[in-house]
Design a protein around this motif. Structure first.
Motif, PDB file in Angstrom:
ATOM      1  N   ARG A  20       0.815  -1.213   0.000  1.00 55.05           N
ATOM      2  CA  ARG A  20       0.000   0.000   0.000  1.00 55.05           C
ATOM      3  C   ARG A  20       0.854   1.271   0.000  1.00 55.05           C
ATOM      4  O   ARG A  20       1.942   1.323   0.579  1.00 55.05           O
ATOM      5  CB  ARG A  20      -0.922   0.020   1.228  1.00 55.05           C
ATOM      6  N   ASN A  21       0.321   2.304  -0.677  1.00 50.93           N
ATOM      7  CA  ASN A  21       0.853   3.677  -0.611  1.00 50.93           C
ATOM      8  C   ASN A  21       2.339   3.757  -0.965  1.00 50.93           C
ATOM      9  O   ASN A  21       3.116   4.444  -0.304  1.00 50.93           O
ATOM     10  CB  ASN A  21       0.623   4.264   0.794  1.00 50.93           C
ATOM     11  N   VAL A  22       2.720   3.082  -2.026  1.00 48.86           N
ATOM     12  CA  VAL A  22       4.117   3.106  -2.464  1.00 48.86           C
ATOM     13  C   VAL A  22       4.427   4.411  -3.200  1.00 48.86           C
ATOM     14  O   VAL A  22       5.500   4.983  -3.033  1.00 48.86           O
ATOM     15  CB  VAL A  22       4.424   1.881  -3.343  1.00 48.86           C
ATOM     16  N   PHE A  23       3.477   4.881  -3.994  1.00 47.81           N
ATOM     17  CA  PHE A  23       3.659   6.126  -4.739  1.00 47.81           C
ATOM     18  C   PHE A  23       2.889   7.250  -4.056  1.00 47.81           C
ATOM     19  O   PHE A  23       1.782   7.046  -3.542  1.00 47.81           O
ATOM     20  CB  PHE A  23       3.199   5.951  -6.194  1.00 47.81           C
ATOM     21  N   THR A  24       3.487   8.422  -4.044  1.00 44.45           N
ATOM     22  CA  THR A  24       2.859   9.572  -3.402  1.00 44.45           C
ATOM     23  C   THR A  24       1.694  10.084  -4.247  1.00 44.45           C
ATOM     24  O   THR A  24       1.569   9.756  -5.434  1.00 44.45           O
ATOM     25  CB  THR A  24       3.871  10.708  -3.217  1.00 44.45           C
ATOM     26  N   ALA A  25       0.863  10.919  -3.634  1.00 41.29           N
ATOM     27  CA  ALA A  25      -0.262  11.512  -4.363  1.00 41.29           C
ATOM     28  C   ALA A  25       0.222  12.310  -5.567  1.00 41.29           C
ATOM     29  O   ALA A  25      -0.393  12.268  -6.640  1.00 41.29           O
ATOM     30  CB  ALA A  25      -1.088  12.376  -3.421  1.00 41.29           C
ATOM     31  N   ASP A  26       1.317  13.043  -5.417  1.00 39.64           N
ATOM     32  CA  ASP A  26       1.854  13.816  -6.541  1.00 39.64           C
ATOM     33  C   ASP A  26       2.349  12.899  -7.658  1.00 39.64           C
ATOM     34  O   ASP A  26       2.142  13.190  -8.849  1.00 39.64           O
ATOM     35  CB  ASP A  26       3.004  14.718  -6.074  1.00 39.64           C
ATOM     36  N   ALA A 139      -0.792   0.703  -9.620  1.00 35.72           N
ATOM     37  CA  ALA A 139      -2.174   1.120  -9.870  1.00 35.72           C
ATOM     38  C   ALA A 139      -2.194   2.619 -10.150  1.00 35.72           C
ATOM     39  O   ALA A 139      -2.002   3.428  -9.243  1.00 35.72           O
ATOM     40  CB  ALA A 139      -3.055   0.776  -8.678  1.00 35.72           C
ATOM     41  N   VAL A 140      -2.414   2.976 -11.404  1.00 32.82           N
ATOM     42  CA  VAL A 140      -2.549   4.386 -11.776  1.00 32.82           C
ATOM     43  C   VAL A 140      -3.929   4.894 -11.352  1.00 32.82           C
ATOM     44  O   VAL A 140      -4.111   6.071 -11.059  1.00 32.82           O
ATOM     45  CB  VAL A 140      -2.312   4.560 -13.286  1.00 32.82           C
ATOM     46  N   ASP A 141      -4.902   3.995 -11.332  1.00 32.02           N
ATOM     47  CA  ASP A 141      -6.255   4.276 -10.830  1.00 32.02           C
ATOM     48  C   ASP A 141      -6.587   3.240  -9.766  1.00 32.02           C
ATOM     49  O   ASP A 141      -5.896   2.221  -9.646  1.00 32.02           O
ATOM     50  CB  ASP A 141      -7.296   4.146 -11.958  1.00 32.02           C
ATOM     51  N   LEU A 188      -6.524  -2.827  -5.492  1.00 31.69           N
ATOM     52  CA  LEU A 188      -5.536  -1.792  -5.186  1.00 31.69           C
ATOM     53  C   LEU A 188      -6.173  -0.416  -5.296  1.00 31.69           C
ATOM     54  O   LEU A 188      -7.104  -0.214  -6.097  1.00 31.69           O
ATOM     55  CB  LEU A 188      -4.369  -1.853  -6.174  1.00 31.69           C
ATOM     56  N   HIS A 189      -5.653   0.526  -4.540  1.00 29.25           N
ATOM     57  CA  HIS A 189      -5.985   1.931  -4.733  1.00 29.25           C
ATOM     58  C   HIS A 189      -4.824   2.600  -5.457  1.00 29.25           C
ATOM     59  O   HIS A 189      -3.684   2.107  -5.440  1.00 29.25           O
ATOM     60  CB  HIS A 189      -6.270   2.602  -3.387  1.00 29.25           C
ATOM     61  N   ALA A 190      -5.125   3.692  -6.120  1.00 31.51           N
ATOM     62  CA  ALA A 190      -4.103   4.394  -6.887  1.00 31.51           C
ATOM     63  C   ALA A 190      -2.892   4.675  -5.999  1.00 31.51           C
ATOM     64  O   ALA A 190      -3.030   5.205  -4.891  1.00 31.51           O
ATOM     65  CB  ALA A 190      -4.664   5.686  -7.458  1.00 31.51           C
ATOM     66  N   GLY A 191      -1.705   4.297  -6.497  1.00 34.96           N
ATOM     67  CA  GLY A 191      -0.483   4.459  -5.721  1.00 34.96           C
ATOM     68  C   GLY A 191      -0.020   3.193  -5.032  1.00 34.96           C
ATOM     69  O   GLY A 191       1.136   3.103  -4.615  1.00 34.96           O
TER      70      GLY A 191
END
Length: 283
Positions: A20-26, A139-141, A188-191
């Motif tokens: 989870r949450n590997v990529f930041t919101a930006d 997950a881009v989306d 997955l959720h985006a990121g």
């Protein structure tokens, strides 16, 4: 981002993880923006190119981009994601300090459409001298059951390599069997990212929602895992090295292997290869 011992144990036993949450919101917003730009650019093509793989029904008025090929070559945002330490750290924990990428792709499923990916093992497409080979999906989306998230069969990476041929040619998929009842979704959720072993049986259904599902896939291998087919040549092979040093000594392990030959006339992306199937598992 480091995996915990429990996560590593789950990967070894089940063949997959969701992190989870590997990529930041930006970072997610940038990937979404860049992907939107490529969908817009696909309006200008009417057939597959070396960059764009198109869904049936794609038009300039209603673009349906199915795959962006080798995205790391198409935009720096994708290349940064490929080399992101938050991704490479868990990959190194799973395959060792030397890491090479095998290939990259961005699979897109348009709202209320989106081609399925039939049941298959990545290993059937690219067997290596050892199976420290895996795929990381970004997950881009949000990717949920309703918009065609990845489905996997836990533990199948520890079993045989199934026959992906039909009528004597490589079709890149297996017919559905009792394993379908054992399949579980990786939502997955985006990121978030998923990680799955190259021998894990998996697939995904069409997108039946009104939301897009874009999935950036990077396939990584241990530096001493050498491909048994389609060797790209020494220089190109080592251009893919992200961590560690080149080696001319492949590590040989007693792993099951089937060679993806002969190819049929519609060889290309997985969607084209799987078009040889007489029937889709996903209707």
């Amino acid at each position: 981002m480091h995996l915990t011992p429990d996560q590593i144990g789950t990967y070894r036993e089940q063949g997959y993880l969701a992190v989870r949450n590997v990529f930041t919101a930006d970072e997610v917003r940038e990937l979404q923006r860049v992907t939107d730009e490529f969908v817009e650019r696909s309006r200008g093509v009417a057939e597959h190119t070396d960059v764009f793989d198109l869904e049936p029904g794609h038009t300039a008025a209603e673009p349906r981009l199915r795959r962006l090929k080798a995205p790391h070559r198409q935009h720096p945002a994708y290349d940064r994601a490929l080399r992101n330490e938050a991704v490479l750290t868990p990959v190194r924990q799973l395959v060792g300090d030397g890491v090479r990428f095998q290939n990259t792709k961005l699979n897109l499923k348009s709202p209320e459409f989106g081609s399925p990916v039939e049941w298959h093992q990545d290993w059937a497409f690219y067997p290596h001298t050892n199976d420290d080979v895996l795929a990381v999906g970004i997950a881009v989306d949000d990717m949920l059951l309703e918009n065609g998230c990845l489905m996997v069969v836990p533990g199948s990476h520890r079993g045989p390599v199934l026959d992906h041929h039909q009528d004597g040619v490589f079709a890149g998929a297996v017919p559905p069997g009792g394993f379908v009842e054992q399949a579980v979704p990786i939502e997955l959720h985006a990121g978030d990212i998923s990680i799955h072993h190259a021998r894990l049986l998996h697939g995904s259904a069409p997108n039946r929602s009104q939301r897009p599902r874009r999935f950036l896939l990077f396939e990584y291998a241990a530096a001493d895992a050498w491909p048994l087919v389609d060797f790209p040549g020494w220089e190109q092979f080592n251009d893919r090295l992200l961590c560690g040093d080149p080696t001319a000594t492949p590590r040989l392990e007693p792993v099951p292997v089937r060679i993806p030959l002969p190819k049929h006339a519609r060889a290309g992306s997985i969607y084209e290869v799987q078009s040889a199937l007489a029937e889709s598992a996903f209707g």
